[in-house]
Structures are given as C-alpha cells and as structure tokens.
Enzyme design. Sequence first.
Site, mmCIF file in Angstrom:
data_model
loop_
_atom_site.group_PDB
_atom_site.id
_atom_site.type_symbol
_atom_site.label_atom_id
_atom_site.label_comp_id
_atom_site.label_asym_id
_atom_site.label_seq_id
_atom_site.Cartn_x
_atom_site.Cartn_y
_atom_site.Cartn_z
ATOM 1 N N GLU A 236 51.329 18.752 62.014
ATOM 2 C CA GLU A 236 50.067 19.416 61.452
ATOM 3 C C GLU A 236 49.942 20.837 61.064
ATOM 4 O O GLU A 236 49.525 21.489 60.354
ATOM 5 C CB GLU A 236 48.920 19.066 62.233
ATOM 6 C CG GLU A 236 47.497 19.564 61.723
ATOM 7 C CD GLU A 236 46.324 19.101 62.576
ATOM 8 O OE1 GLU A 236 45.993 18.037 62.465
ATOM 9 O OE2 GLU A 236 45.900 19.865 63.508
ATOM 10 N N ARG A 262 43.149 47.557 37.093
ATOM 11 C CA ARG A 262 41.773 48.057 37.188
ATOM 12 C C ARG A 262 42.078 49.664 37.370
ATOM 13 O O ARG A 262 42.982 50.083 38.074
ATOM 14 C CB ARG A 262 41.456 47.820 38.814
ATOM 15 C CG ARG A 262 40.133 48.468 39.206
ATOM 16 C CD ARG A 262 38.902 48.075 38.644
ATOM 17 N NE ARG A 262 37.815 48.906 39.290
ATOM 18 C CZ ARG A 262 36.444 48.935 38.761
ATOM 19 N NH1 ARG A 262 36.246 48.561 37.435
ATOM 20 N NH2 ARG A 262 35.462 49.561 39.395
ATOM 21 N N GLN A 273 48.468 55.500 46.516
ATOM 22 C CA GLN A 273 49.526 55.289 47.669
ATOM 23 C C GLN A 273 48.756 54.358 48.642
ATOM 24 O O GLN A 273 49.270 53.269 49.110
ATOM 25 C CB GLN A 273 50.020 56.273 48.392
ATOM 26 C CG GLN A 273 51.254 56.099 49.081
ATOM 27 C CD GLN A 273 51.864 57.374 49.994
ATOM 28 O OE1 GLN A 273 51.284 57.738 50.715
ATOM 29 N NE2 GLN A 273 52.765 57.741 49.580
#
Length: 381
Positions: A236, A262, A273
């Site tokens: 799982e 953008r 940066q």
Amino acid sequence: MENEWYERMAELGEKLASSVTADDQSAEFSHEKWNLVAATGLFGLPFTRDRRRSDDTLPQITAALEGLGHGSDDASLGFSVATQLASCAVPLARFGSAELRERYEHPVTTGEIIGAHAITEPDAGSDALAMRTAAVADDHGYVINGRKAFISNGPIADLVVVYTVTGQPGTFTGLTAFAVPRDTAGFTLSGPLGKMGLRCSPLGTAELTDARVPADHVVGQVGGGSWLLSHVMAREILFIAAGQVGQMRRRLDTCAGRARSRVQFGQPIGAFQAVSHAIVDMRISVETARRWLHDTVARLVAGEDVTARVAMTKIVVSEANVATARTAVQVFGGAGYLSATGIERGLRDAIAGTIYSGTSEIQRNKVAAVMGLGENGGSSW
C-alpha cells in the site's frame, strides 16, 4: 512492460482531468472514472497464476499508478485505485483460498467490486496490535464485534478485509483477517466523512455487531493477520507513493511552465533566482523520491528485506509531496491560493500522505527499530 503501463495510464489520466476542481468541491466519488480505470485491466495485475509470484507485477503496478498521477491531477482517484489494489486485490491474490479467489477475483479485477480494508480503531490508532474488534468462532463460522475508523473507500466498498482479534490480544499471532461483504448482517458502513483533502476518495467508519462471517472467508490463516497486514501495508505504501511521484512530476512540469510564461517586472519569473532555485529544489525532490520508490520496488521483487526501506521511501516521498505542493502555491502566488487553479488542492491532498498508512513518526520508529535503536515501532502500522 512498465513503460507501456505508464504511458497507457498517463494518457488515460489526461482524459480524466477535466472536472477535478468541480468534483473536489462536490466531494463525490466518480464511478465513471473508476470504470475507465478498471477497463485497463490494472486491478487484475496482482492475480498471477502462481500466487507465490504475485510480486512479479509490482513494477507494472507502480508504473501504472505513477503514470495515472502524472497524467491527471485527480489525486483522489489515484488514492482510491491504490486502495483497491492494496486492500483487496493483493491479499486475495497472495493469501486468498481457492474458494475466495473463485468468488471474488473476477469482480475485483473488473472493478465491479470496490474493495477496502478496516484496520484502524478509534482507541487504537497507529497501534494495530491494540485493536479490540474480536472474531469468535462457533459451529457456523465466526461472529465479529467491534468498531473501525478511517476506512478509505469504506462508504462505497462492496467488500472489506476486516482485521480482528482471534487469539491473545496484543500478540503477533493474535490477529486474523476476514473478507466481509457489505451486505453482511450486522455490518454497517458509514457515509463519507468530511475531510481536508482527497475529498473524492470516500473515507468512513464501520460497526460490526454480531456480524456472522463464514469460516471460508478467512484471508490467509487464522492467526496470520499480522503477517498479512505487514505484507499488505508495504505494498500500500509503495502504491500510494507511486501516485504521489506522478503528481509531483506533474506539479514540476506545471511550475516550470508557469515560471517561463508568467512575466513580472518585464521578465519571466523564472529569471528570478529565488523562483528558479525553488523549482530546481523541486526537481531534486521529485527525482530523489522517484529513485527511492523504484529502487525499493526492485529490491522487494528481488526478495530482499525492505522493512526499513519501505518506511524510508514513505518518509521521502510523502514529505517531498507536501514540500513541493507548498512550493507550487508560492510559485503561483495569489493564483495558487485560488481553488480554480487546482494548486491549493494539491497541497490539501498532499498533507494526508504523512499520516495515512503509518505516520512519518511511526515510519521513523520502524527504521530506528531495524537499526537496533529502540524496541517499539516495528510491529504496528
């Protein structure tokens, strides 16, 4: 074969991604999406002809779940799919009797039956050996009484693997698992509980009041529930981690695209940066998580003891998922805070990953126990 499954599920994921925001707001499970996933044959992969070789298909399963996570940002669907495989398909394929496999293999494989497992209890929490739900044998089978909590897929499940106490409480040989159909008299599953994330993957509780289950519905052996649970939970964790890795890869692609397109202060935000380094750190996290996942799967298939590695994989992947989701909100700024973009949903969905299937703290306890640094933490999830 793994690449084929990855590509197939990634392509399907893209087709399933159209209504995720609306589905999240309504918190409704999509049977239509479920059926499309089931039609790929994914749920049948654990059912190998030789049950002893059921782990041979783990690389394909994890590749498929990673592809689904990469192709679609519907983390809820991927979580329910992983739950079906781990809670129901894996235990029946590896430990189910010939009678159980004959009865349930086909409907589980086709998705006609939705599976879940009931482990956690209100008062036991992460301490599985402290469970109190008891199964008492009589001439006609077993009578089960108790309560279960935090059952993924529970409200929609047709078959639940219920873990019970049949022997000395608190001992490794004291647990037994039973396949309990939803329509069993005395077995009551709750409706969906409201929750922070993964809203379209229903979570519920269960009560068993003199629920009678035939003896041939024992999964594995009487007293073998702890071994079964350890087997199931390892897989799982890896199945869910595969989906999370896919989601992180999608998130990285989305954030890199945002940073290129953008424009602020006359240049793409990726030129700053602070933004570029955040996305580079995201890539490092994604690739590290992916390497941990696939290396652990390979070691498990090879027959190695991966107790500590599974725990470390869960820590690495789940915590990276939260961190990258948080970074994505920051990269998108105000837009990331809006529901319409789906970015904030990624963070809500990621948070639970450090809790379910054993919290990050439990996983660290496991690693410490393997290292000989403590006695506790290695026996419960």
